[in-house]
Motif scaffolding. Sequence first.
Motif: not given
Length: 492
Positions: A83-87, A139-141
């Motif tokens: 992704g673009e940036r982590p959560l 995504t925290a999946r």
Amino acid sequence: MSMSVTELPGTSRPEPAPPADPPIRPARGNSPFGALLLRLHFYAGVLVAPFLVVAALTGLAYTVAPQVDGVLYGDRMTVAEVGERPLPVADQVGAARNAHPEGSVASVQPGAGDQATRVVFAAPEYGEKQHTVYVDPYTARVQGQLTTWFGSTPATTWLDDLHRNLHLGVVGRHYSELAASWLWIIALGGVVLWWRRRRASRATVRHLLVPDLSAARGVRRTRGWHATLGVWLTVGLLFLSATGLTWSRYAGANFGAGLDSLDARAPLLSTALTATPSGPTDTGGGHHGMSGAGGVVESAAFDRVLTAARTAGLAGPVEIAPPAEPGSAWTVTQVDNTWPVAKDRVAVDPATATVTARSDFADWPLLAKLSGLGIQAHMGVLFGPINQLLLAALALGLLCVIVWGYRMWWQRRPTRTDRRALAGTPPARGGIRALPWWVLLVGVPLTAAIGWALPLFGLTLLAFLAIDTVVGAAARRRRRAAAPISPVPAGR
């Protein structure tokens, strides 16, 4: 016609004296030192080589551990889409906690690039093992979990145990320590013997590094390949021996005691706080408190601590660890083990997000640096795939040297009908008795010191000497018993 006294009637031939011990003869015209070294190299090679074969085969298997992990656990350890940036780390830790409600959070390694975040849970019932939950940082999946050992996957742990102790626990560790204790002696002894042989034949340095293919077929050609490859492998084998001994059971304990006496350990990082931080609070965003290594910790503290560490200059992969005791600072440690390594550490007050202590790898004592780097190189991670290839080449080369050594032993066997044997005879004994007194005066205490530092080497060397003494005494007794004795005539 005159007659000799022995031919007079009624007289007998004098009884011959029992045969004396065979003279001390250095092998192939070498000095007593050369003869002793040749005999030691021969017996150590024959008796220790099986342990080295096992160590080389299991070490060769361990070199592909990262690739095995990728095949078996790649879907958990890496993400399919970057992704673009982590959560926020708190969101990722919360997802891991929901999937794994047992245990306490021992550490977190935030993911970057295609690497998943690793949330490590510890509990007394796990023992030395831990449970690692892998979370997609974008995504925290939750992608899965594994039972790990100091960060190693089950497959890597299995291969590590195979190489270290053959899955036999503490007893099995003796095999690897014995192999490492003798490896450097066999390697250095072989180089000295080959150099002496080449010097005696007035060969150039080139002949030390290139096998003499013009030699006649048979044991001489085999010896050329055995010795030349051994010379090429020497530096690598010495490295494997030294680094393997640093975390062995007995020699490793002596090495650790030496580091302590020299104050050469990696410095400790102080986690003491001048003031006791306030209890857990909710800072918004739905981040609730959760169980950590030192009790209940605020989930949002992971992000505050990570931000403080990044501001302090800790780049690359890091590990965030809540304190082991309540009221202590959190620690953030760089965990990049590839060259150039990054192992700086900071302690952070989670309440104020300030760095309270710091320990940089550049400030470590030299021995601590070398020990850490050596272990990483021995494990094949310091230089990435190149490191793995070098270790694999060392393992394969050592196996070739051992096979050629046994082949030489077989090629030197007697082939005459009346003297057939399965293997060649060992080099002549007697080298120790022929040594000058000053060599013994220096050599005996030096050998005793090495035997104390490397206990398994010392014990097995004493066993070799005892067995060789018993075998030599038995051989002399058989020669005396087999010596012909003229019968004494009746009437004497």
